[in-house]
Design an enzyme around this catalytic site. Structure first.
Site, PDB file in Angstrom:
ATOM      1  N   HIS A 155     -10.065  -0.882   1.148  1.00  0.00           N
ATOM      2  CA  HIS A 155      -9.302  -1.095  -0.087  1.00  0.00           C
ATOM      3  C   HIS A 155     -10.208  -1.744  -1.127  1.00  0.00           C
ATOM      4  CE1 HIS A 155      -5.863  -0.712   2.655  1.00  0.00           C
ATOM      5  NE2 HIS A 155      -5.114  -0.472   1.592  1.00  0.00           N
TER       6      HIS A 155
ATOM      7  N   LYS B  66      -8.422  -6.985  -2.593  1.00  0.00           N
ATOM      8  CA  LYS B  66      -7.324  -7.067  -1.609  1.00  0.00           C
ATOM      9  C   LYS B  66      -7.697  -8.072  -0.515  1.00  0.00           C
ATOM     10  CE  LYS B  66      -4.357  -4.412   1.522  1.00  0.00           C
ATOM     11  NZ  LYS B  66      -3.075  -5.049   1.167  1.00  0.00           N
TER      12      LYS B  66
HETATM   13  N1  NAI Z   1       3.886  -1.087  -0.492  1.00  0.00           N
HETATM   14  C1  NAI Z   1       2.933  -0.305  -1.019  1.00  0.00           C
HETATM   15  O1  NAI Z   1       2.982   0.928  -0.955  1.00  0.00           O
HETATM   16  C2  NAI Z   1       1.777  -0.944  -1.710  1.00  0.00           C
HETATM   17  C3  NAI Z   1       1.622  -2.294  -1.663  1.00  0.00           C
HETATM   18  N2  NAI Z   1       0.628  -2.900  -2.361  1.00  0.00           N
HETATM   19  C4  NAI Z   1       0.618  -4.349  -2.312  1.00  0.00           C
HETATM   20  O2  NAI Z   1       1.128  -4.858  -3.539  1.00  0.00           O
HETATM   21  C5  NAI Z   1       0.575  -6.134  -3.785  1.00  0.00           C
HETATM   22  C6  NAI Z   1      -0.010  -6.168  -5.201  1.00  0.00           C
HETATM   23  O3  NAI Z   1      -1.146  -5.338  -5.281  1.00  0.00           O
HETATM   24  P1  NAI Z   1      -1.960  -5.156  -6.648  1.00  0.00           P
HETATM   25  O4  NAI Z   1      -1.035  -4.803  -7.751  1.00  0.00           O
HETATM   26  O5  NAI Z   1      -3.095  -4.260  -6.345  1.00  0.00           O
HETATM   27  O6  NAI Z   1      -2.486  -6.663  -6.893  1.00  0.00           O
HETATM   28  P2  NAI Z   1      -2.908  -7.356  -8.264  1.00  0.00           P
HETATM   29  O7  NAI Z   1      -3.762  -8.508  -7.895  1.00  0.00           O
HETATM   30  O8  NAI Z   1      -3.433  -6.345  -9.209  1.00  0.00           O
HETATM   31  O9  NAI Z   1      -1.530  -7.891  -8.867  1.00  0.00           O
HETATM   32  C7  NAI Z   1      -0.837  -9.019  -8.415  1.00  0.00           C
HETATM   33  C8  NAI Z   1      -0.117  -9.639  -9.603  1.00  0.00           C
HETATM   34  O10 NAI Z   1       0.752 -10.688  -9.157  1.00  0.00           O
HETATM   35  C9  NAI Z   1       0.795 -11.652 -10.198  1.00  0.00           C
HETATM   36  N3  NAI Z   1       1.308 -12.942  -9.747  1.00  0.00           N
HETATM   37  C10 NAI Z   1       0.606 -13.995  -9.264  1.00  0.00           C
HETATM   38  N4  NAI Z   1       1.464 -15.008  -8.984  1.00  0.00           N
HETATM   39  C11 NAI Z   1       2.697 -14.586  -9.311  1.00  0.00           C
HETATM   40  C12 NAI Z   1       3.983 -15.164  -9.249  1.00  0.00           C
HETATM   41  N5  NAI Z   1       4.174 -16.419  -8.802  1.00  0.00           N
HETATM   42  N6  NAI Z   1       5.058 -14.432  -9.641  1.00  0.00           N
HETATM   43  C13 NAI Z   1       4.885 -13.187 -10.092  1.00  0.00           C
HETATM   44  N7  NAI Z   1       3.678 -12.569 -10.177  1.00  0.00           N
HETATM   45  C14 NAI Z   1       2.605 -13.276  -9.780  1.00  0.00           C
HETATM   46  C15 NAI Z   1      -0.654 -11.724 -10.665  1.00  0.00           C
HETATM   47  O11 NAI Z   1      -0.699 -12.273 -11.948  1.00  0.00           O
HETATM   48  C16 NAI Z   1      -1.072 -10.267 -10.632  1.00  0.00           C
HETATM   49  O12 NAI Z   1      -0.847  -9.654 -11.883  1.00  0.00           O
HETATM   50  C17 NAI Z   1      -0.429  -6.379  -2.653  1.00  0.00           C
HETATM   51  O13 NAI Z   1       0.198  -7.118  -1.642  1.00  0.00           O
HETATM   52  C18 NAI Z   1      -0.732  -4.975  -2.167  1.00  0.00           C
HETATM   53  O14 NAI Z   1      -1.172  -4.911  -0.840  1.00  0.00           O
HETATM   54  C19 NAI Z   1      -0.263  -2.190  -3.103  1.00  0.00           C
HETATM   55  C20 NAI Z   1      -0.190  -0.824  -3.143  1.00  0.00           C
HETATM   56  C21 NAI Z   1       0.828  -0.094  -2.459  1.00  0.00           C
HETATM   57  O1  LIG Z   2      -3.292  -3.165  -1.668  1.00  0.00           O
HETATM   58  C1  LIG Z   2      -3.245  -1.914  -1.672  1.00  0.00           C
HETATM   59  O2  LIG Z   2      -3.890  -1.219  -2.471  1.00  0.00           O
HETATM   60  C2  LIG Z   2      -2.392  -1.260  -0.683  1.00  0.00           C
HETATM   61  N1  LIG Z   2      -1.644  -1.983   0.086  1.00  0.00           N
HETATM   62  C3  LIG Z   2      -0.735  -1.512   1.066  1.00  0.00           C
HETATM   63  C4  LIG Z   2      -1.139  -1.975   2.447  1.00  0.00           C
HETATM   64  O3  LIG Z   2      -1.551  -3.141   2.580  1.00  0.00           O
HETATM   65  O4  LIG Z   2      -1.015  -1.221   3.424  1.00  0.00           O
HETATM   66  C5  LIG Z   2      -0.531  -0.019   0.999  1.00  0.00           C
HETATM   67  C6  LIG Z   2      -1.772   0.753   0.662  1.00  0.00           C
HETATM   68  O5  LIG Z   2      -2.661   0.642   1.716  1.00  0.00           O
HETATM   69  C7  LIG Z   2      -2.370   0.223  -0.633  1.00  0.00           C
END
Ligand code: NAI
Ligand SMILES: O=C(O)C1=N[C@H](C(=O)O)C[C@H](O)C1
Length: 274
Positions: A157, A161
């Site tokens: 990733h 991450k």
């Molecule tokens: N379920 C899925 O299919 C997927 C899950 N993810 C997960 O989503 C999460 C976010 O990933 P990204 O957007 O790439 O991370 P990122 O780091 O780009 O965004 C995280 C955001 O959370 C904000 N944040 C920090 N503290 C906060 C608070 N107290 N309240 C609200 N917002 C706050 C930050 O300012 C930042 O903008 C990760 O856990 C990632 O693994 C990512 C892609 C797909």
């Molecule tokens: O952080 C990401 O980008 C992603 N997070 C999810 C995970 O932890 O499995 C889903 C996907 O892999 C992208």
């Protein structure tokens, strides 16, 4: 309402909400520093006001009064997801959590004890959810089928991450039932660009946003090998799946469904993914 629109997934999801013709609440909870430094963020031309953690209760009351069909979406950070879910649960609002990590048992328990409607899943991409479901079906039907085999899991990733892929952990749990148990620490996390490009084949333009997973099973004598792989570039697949989850949840709320906590396999099974 998408928290946080300042993040990569939050922003992509908010754009998908607008693309789907849904009403995006023009407020987004974010970290304290971004709320002060940035103020608001544009999503498809809509200015979205950023709300710092200490302001969120007042904002939540406004939003609940103004948007009766409200569904919250959380793509924040593993370090804050439990606090956010406690907050959503305390406010009795339906929510979708795509954020990975944190204390997953507590997250489910908080949603359950508050009686909230929620979709909670580490993977929102339709085809990857289907693969995840297939592995679990295999495990349920043929437990121990791969006993004695060695399982090696690699996930790559973007550098930022912090946690181990939630998807990889879910799939490893199915492999455990198939007879190849491994620990979370055994999952290889790749976060450095040279390895991602040279070994994993991640295109350079997707170093900032990709999810490449490989699960390799090898028989004890080395004569038989199975390799399962899902490689995703960008974030559209997850953002679209999250909109499906929000629509599914809104339907469950309006039907007063007895079951209130769902994962993406439930959403897929009901034919609710476009
Ligand atoms: N379920 C899925 O299919 C997927 C899950 N993810 C997960 O989503 C999460 C976010 O990933 P990204 O957007 O790439 O991370 P990122 O780091 O780009 O965004 C995280 C955001 O959370 C904000 N944040 C920090 N503290 C906060 C608070 N107290 N309240 C609200 N917002 C706050 C930050 O300012 C930042 O903008 C990760 O856990 C990632 O693994 C990512 C892609 C797909
Ligand atoms: O952080 C990401 O980008 C992603 N997070 C999810 C995970 O932890 O499995 C889903 C996907 O892999 C992208």
């Amino acid at each position: 309402m998408v928290n946080s629109c300042t993040g990569k997934m939050g922003h992509a999801t908010a754009e998908a909400v607008v693309r789907a013709g849904l009403q995006l609440v023009p407020l987004s909870f974010t970290g304290a520093s971004e709320a002060v430094a940035v103020g608001n963020v544009g999503v498809a031309g809509i200015p979205v006001e950023l709300i710092a953690p200490e302001e969120r209760q007042a904002a939540m009351e406004r939003v609940k009064a103004q948007y009766p069909g409200l569904v919250l979406i959380d793509f924040t950070l593993p370090s804050v997801v439990n606090d956010n879910v406690e907050f959503y649960a305390h406010n009795g609002v339906p929510f979708v959590v795509g954020t990975t990590g944190g204390d997953r048992e507590k997250l489910l328990a908080d949603a359950q004890s508050a009686g909230c409607y929620a979709v909670i899943a580490p993977q929102m991409g339709k085809q990857v959810v289907a693969f995840q479901a297939a592995m679990e079906i295999l495990a349920q039907n043929f437990p121990g089928a791969f006993s004695g085999y060695k399982l090696e899991v690699t996930e790559s990733h973007q550098r930022q991450k912090a946690d181990t892929s939630g998807t990889a952990k879910a799939i490893v749990s199915s492999f455990g039932k198939l007879g190849t148990p491994i620990q979370e620490a055994d999952i290889e996390k790749v976060r450095d660009a040279p390895t991602q490009m040279d070994r994993m084949g991640v295109p350079e333009e997707h170093l900032g946003g990709h999810a490449f997973h490989t699960y390799r099973l090898t028989s004890p004598d080395g004569d038989v090998e199975f390799v399962f792989q899902h490689n995703v570039c960008g974030r559209t697949i997850y953002a679209e799946g999250t909109v499906d989850a929000a629509l599914f949840l809104a339907k469950k709320v309006s039907q007063k469904s007895e079951k209130r906590i769902f994962d993406m396999i439930d959403v897929l099974r009901e034919g609710s993914m476009r």
